[in-house]
Design an enzyme around this catalytic site. Structure first.
Site, PDB file in Angstrom:
ATOM      1  N   THR A 144      -1.074   2.082  -1.218  1.00  0.00           N
ATOM      2  CA  THR A 144      -0.205   1.210  -0.429  1.00  0.00           C
ATOM      3  C   THR A 144       0.256   1.910   0.838  1.00  0.00           C
ATOM      4  O   THR A 144       0.629   1.252   1.807  1.00  0.00           O
ATOM      5  CB  THR A 144       0.997   0.749  -1.278  1.00  0.00           C
ATOM      6  OG1 THR A 144       0.512   0.196  -2.506  1.00  0.00           O
ATOM      7  CG2 THR A 144       1.818  -0.294  -0.559  1.00  0.00           C
ATOM      8  N   TYR A 168      -3.150   8.317 -12.317  1.00  0.00           N
ATOM      9  CA  TYR A 168      -3.195   6.949 -11.809  1.00  0.00           C
ATOM     10  C   TYR A 168      -4.523   6.339 -12.222  1.00  0.00           C
ATOM     11  O   TYR A 168      -5.568   6.672 -11.685  1.00  0.00           O
ATOM     12  CB  TYR A 168      -3.025   6.948 -10.290  1.00  0.00           C
ATOM     13  CG  TYR A 168      -2.949   5.582  -9.644  1.00  0.00           C
ATOM     14  CD1 TYR A 168      -2.803   4.415 -10.395  1.00  0.00           C
ATOM     15  CD2 TYR A 168      -3.025   5.473  -8.262  1.00  0.00           C
ATOM     16  CE1 TYR A 168      -2.731   3.173  -9.783  1.00  0.00           C
ATOM     17  CE2 TYR A 168      -2.952   4.237  -7.639  1.00  0.00           C
ATOM     18  CZ  TYR A 168      -2.803   3.096  -8.405  1.00  0.00           C
ATOM     19  OH  TYR A 168      -2.749   1.862  -7.791  1.00  0.00           O
ATOM     20  N   LYS A 205       0.338   6.216 -14.455  1.00  0.00           N
ATOM     21  CA  LYS A 205       0.526   4.925 -13.789  1.00  0.00           C
ATOM     22  C   LYS A 205      -0.650   4.052 -14.191  1.00  0.00           C
ATOM     23  O   LYS A 205      -1.795   4.334 -13.866  1.00  0.00           O
ATOM     24  CB  LYS A 205       0.584   5.098 -12.272  1.00  0.00           C
ATOM     25  CG  LYS A 205       0.736   3.775 -11.516  1.00  0.00           C
ATOM     26  CD  LYS A 205       0.690   3.980 -10.009  1.00  0.00           C
ATOM     27  CE  LYS A 205       0.721   2.631  -9.290  1.00  0.00           C
ATOM     28  NZ  LYS A 205       0.559   2.779  -7.818  1.00  0.00           N
ATOM     29  N   VAL A 259       5.729   1.541 -11.004  1.00  0.00           N
ATOM     30  CA  VAL A 259       5.511   1.925  -9.615  1.00  0.00           C
ATOM     31  C   VAL A 259       5.036   0.655  -8.926  1.00  0.00           C
ATOM     32  O   VAL A 259       3.909   0.213  -9.131  1.00  0.00           O
ATOM     33  CB  VAL A 259       4.472   3.051  -9.480  1.00  0.00           C
ATOM     34  CG1 VAL A 259       4.260   3.405  -8.006  1.00  0.00           C
ATOM     35  CG2 VAL A 259       4.903   4.290 -10.265  1.00  0.00           C
TER      36      VAL A 259
END
Length: 299
Positions: free
Chosen positions: A54, A142, A170, A210
């Site tokens: 992001t 992640y 995540k 998150v």
């Protein structure tokens, strides 16, 4: 000094995967990043992830990544966890970024699954272990096979959970069964990486999220996780259902595109995007306004 953490919630419960603001000419906007970081922490975030997807990490330089970490730490590092995204598909480069983030003062590392080159599980295990060995910082894995092309298997997550500095995952896999087994067997703190699944993942043992949509609804998401932890499942469910149009609307196109559009509409620091990402069209912005309004967010 890093904010207080616990083994259960090493990075807090509510984190935003923060965009990287740019100026009108496309250069890094460090002052804007600081203002946005303060806004997000004031709104109720326990932490911020910078230099993640992001944050347009594929198109920022290593020097820009370091400058962003330092700027955000200066702004909010005394009251929020600042987690630096350092993952690439090159283990050597990832180690360099991890050490750079540690020197800059980051509180933790987010390490995405190596993408494009599709390593086997043993390659993933060695990659993540090498990163965890490279610094003294806690690591959040992640797992996002939709971007990386390869999932981290439950068995690999369990192995990685034995490393003292790999403390969290995540989860953007979209597989509640795999998440349930991973949470039960790995001992890792589990964070939702898919806003639509924030509440479902909490229900199987996740500790927080998150979030991308937290750029526009942090107070609601804060209330959701706090209600769930307090045992008020009905309230958490009501918030989740109310936010469904927001979860949908923010991902009708690529999430950074809509997030920056929403921030720009609010007069918050965001600015343009770097190619190959492009600005939201007028039609996309109109649809975003309608989606957000349906979820109670009026821009």
């Amino acid at each position: 000094m890093a904010p207080t953490s616990t083994p259960e919630t090493p990075f807090g419960r509510a984190l935003t995967a923060m965009v990287t603001p740019f100026t009108a000419d496309g250069t890094l906007d460090l002052e804007g990043a600081q203002r946005l970081a303060v806004h997000l922490v004031d709104a109720g975030n326990d932490g911020l992830v910078v230099n993640g997807t992001t944050g347009e990490s594929p198109t920022t330089t290593d020097a820009e990544k370091e400058a962003l970490v330092r700027a955000v730490l200066e702004a909010v590092g005394d009251r929020a966890h600042v987690v630096a995204g350092v993952g690439t598909n090159d283990t050597h480069h990832t180690l360099e970024l991890a050490r750079q983030a540690e020197r800059a003062g980051a509180h933790g590392l987010l390490v995405v699954t190596p993408y494009y080159n599709k390593p086997p599980q043993e390659g993933l295990y060695r990659h993540f272990t090498a990163v965890a060995d490279a610094t003294g910082l806690p690591v959040m894995l992640y797992d996002i096979p939709g971007r990386s092309g390869v999932p981290i298997s439950t068995e690999t997550i369990v192995r990685l959970g034995e490393h003292p500095r790999i403390v969290a995952n995540k989860d953007a896999k979209g597989d509640l069964a795999a998440a349930s087994w991973g949470i039960a067997r790995s001992g890792l703190a589990w964070y939702s990486g898919d806003d639509m699944l924030n509440l479902p993942l909490l229900s199987v043992g996740a500790v927080g999220f998150v979030s991308v949509v937290a750029h526009v609804v942090t107070p609601d998401l804060r209330a959701l996780v706090d209600a769930f932890v307090a045992g008020d499942i009905a309230k958490a469910t009501e918030i989740h259902q109310r936010l469904l149009p927001v979860f949908t609307g923010m991902f009708r196109t690529q999430g950074v595109i809509t997030t920056k559009a929403a921030l720009n509409l609010q007069g918050l620091p965001a600015g343009p995007l770097r190619l190959p990402l492009v600005e939201a069209t007028e039609a996309e912005i109109d649809q975003l306004r309608r989606d957000l309004a349906e979820g109670g967010v009026h821009l």
